[in-house]
Design an enzyme around this catalytic site. Sequence first.
Site, mmCIF file in Angstrom:
data_model
loop_
_atom_site.group_PDB
_atom_site.id
_atom_site.type_symbol
_atom_site.label_atom_id
_atom_site.label_comp_id
_atom_site.label_asym_id
_atom_site.label_seq_id
_atom_site.Cartn_x
_atom_site.Cartn_y
_atom_site.Cartn_z
ATOM 1 N N CYS A 118 35.647 37.944 8.894
ATOM 2 C CA CYS A 118 35.924 38.883 9.984
ATOM 3 C C CYS A 118 36.438 40.232 9.505
ATOM 4 O O CYS A 118 36.454 41.198 10.271
ATOM 5 C CB CYS A 118 36.921 38.262 10.956
ATOM 6 S SG CYS A 118 36.346 36.696 11.661
ATOM 7 N N HIS A 260 39.425 43.923 15.174
ATOM 8 C CA HIS A 260 38.521 42.772 15.181
ATOM 9 C C HIS A 260 38.717 41.999 16.465
ATOM 10 O O HIS A 260 39.847 41.677 16.857
ATOM 11 C CB HIS A 260 38.799 41.888 13.960
ATOM 12 C CG HIS A 260 38.173 40.534 14.065
ATOM 13 N ND1 HIS A 260 36.829 40.357 14.339
ATOM 14 C CD2 HIS A 260 38.707 39.285 13.959
ATOM 15 C CE1 HIS A 260 36.565 39.058 14.400
ATOM 16 N NE2 HIS A 260 37.682 38.394 14.165
ATOM 17 N N ASN A 290 34.078 36.248 19.665
ATOM 18 C CA ASN A 290 34.357 36.652 18.282
ATOM 19 C C ASN A 290 33.041 36.661 17.503
ATOM 20 O O ASN A 290 32.475 35.613 17.221
ATOM 21 C CB ASN A 290 35.344 35.666 17.664
ATOM 22 C CG ASN A 290 35.708 36.005 16.221
ATOM 23 O OD1 ASN A 290 35.032 36.782 15.560
ATOM 24 N ND2 ASN A 290 36.773 35.398 15.732
#
Length: 333
Positions: A118, A260, A290
Amino acid sequence: MKSLMIQGAKILSTGSAIPSSSFSNNEISKFVDTSDEWIVTRTGIKERRLLQGIDKSIIDLAVLASKKALDKISMDPSQIDLIILATSSPHDLFGSASKVQYQIGALNAVAFDLTAACSGFVLSLVTAFQFLQTGAYSNVLVVGADVLSKWVDWSDRSTCILFGDAAGAAILQSCSSIDNSILNFQLNTDGNYSKHLSIAYQHNITPHSNLNLYQGSFKYISMNGKEVYKFAVFQVPLSILKCLNSVNMSVEEVDWLVLHQANERILTAIAEKLSISSNKIISNLRKYGNTSAASIPLALDEAIQEDKISHNDIVIIAGFGAGLTWGTIIVRW
């Protein structure tokens, strides 16, 4: 290679791509014990996009996002010198950047994958910045793309509700140090906590005959949500403050936070720790979940399309995730 000289870098354009198939919380609740209310309350996610079809891969999304970024500035792909593909889900374990290079027609570009989960897009932007600063290259395409739906255990309600598939791209170009848009960056890693978010390799029980070699395969995504939450809420604000302090900037000067897109509660907690208004948080988590390395460039591209970000705005880009890794970039738009 060009002669080495310290230069600046600026983001010329962005692009993004999402699969056409949307998958809601209600659909997930049909095969795992959960509900729309439970997911929204704990994550802020309403739906996510999933890349379906046996002939589809991360390359399709990465190529589309890259072409959109190129088209916005009418740049010929042959002008790209370097392609960095940030991904943890390549279509080929040896890497997928070369396939992206070929399919977009960037035949003069060096291409490689960068794996940092990520945080991948942040680390890739910083890597691109280094090549541009030295004068080694002039135009760099950075792509963040992941299809973690292929690595999710769809019977595990703690992880299957979180992840979606997407790609986002940014084209960076060298410029004079006076026009430099990337003001500073700050990166960290703490491998002691790597077990809290991983796709671990699993050995077979019995070795290959005669060679004593234990072959195996990768498992599904495993995550300790509580530990990842504590890590992000503690470390990311510190990283942002350290980055701002090093260039004598205050939190009040920040116009936008592009974090993020992991969990709405994490985004809100980070903003609160920094005393930054929630109105300054750029978030599309509700629609996409996500998307790992794609989440920041996807959110950034959408914000630009919606004319949220204006010339000279101070944008904080911060990524965090598996490794555990985290990092911050300060950009003057």
